[in-house]
Motif scaffolding. Structure first.
Motif: not given
Length: 105
Positions: A39-48
């Motif tokens: 979830q953390a990597s998905a959120v980081a990808t979405a934010i970037s």
């Protein structure tokens, strides 16, 4: 939201890279499924991706290219995402690679 400290750092990494741009945007992300790190990597990808898309709509193209370059230097998968996927199950066994053992005795 997400309890682990490493996951929080992964989520905040694109915002730290963005610098002053993070004060000009409001971010709300909803994520389901997977574990903490997924979830953390998905959120980081979405934010970037959202930050680079938001800077694309601005009149200054140098800001977008500079932000994309800084993000890709930090981690090239923050914009493109991780392409690894689960291998599908095949016939003849209980999983993707496991098969019945043969005994020739």
């Amino acid at each position: 939201m997400i309890g682990h400290e490493m996951s929080r750092e992964a989520i905040l990494a694109p915002l730290e890279i963005a610098g002053d741009l993070r004060t000009r945007v409001n971010i709300s992300v909803r994520v389901r499924g997977g574990g903490y790190s997924g979830q953390a990597s998905a959120v980081a990808t979405a934010i970037s991706r959202a930050l680079t898309g938001w800077t694309k709509s601005k009149k200054e193209p140098t800001i977008r290219e500079d932000l994309r370059k800084r993000i890709s230097v930090y981690d090239k998968y923050l914009i493109s995402g991780d392409a690894r996927m689960k291998e599908p199950k095949k016939f003849g066994g209980p999983g993707a690679r496991r098969r019945k053992q043969k005994s020739y005795r």
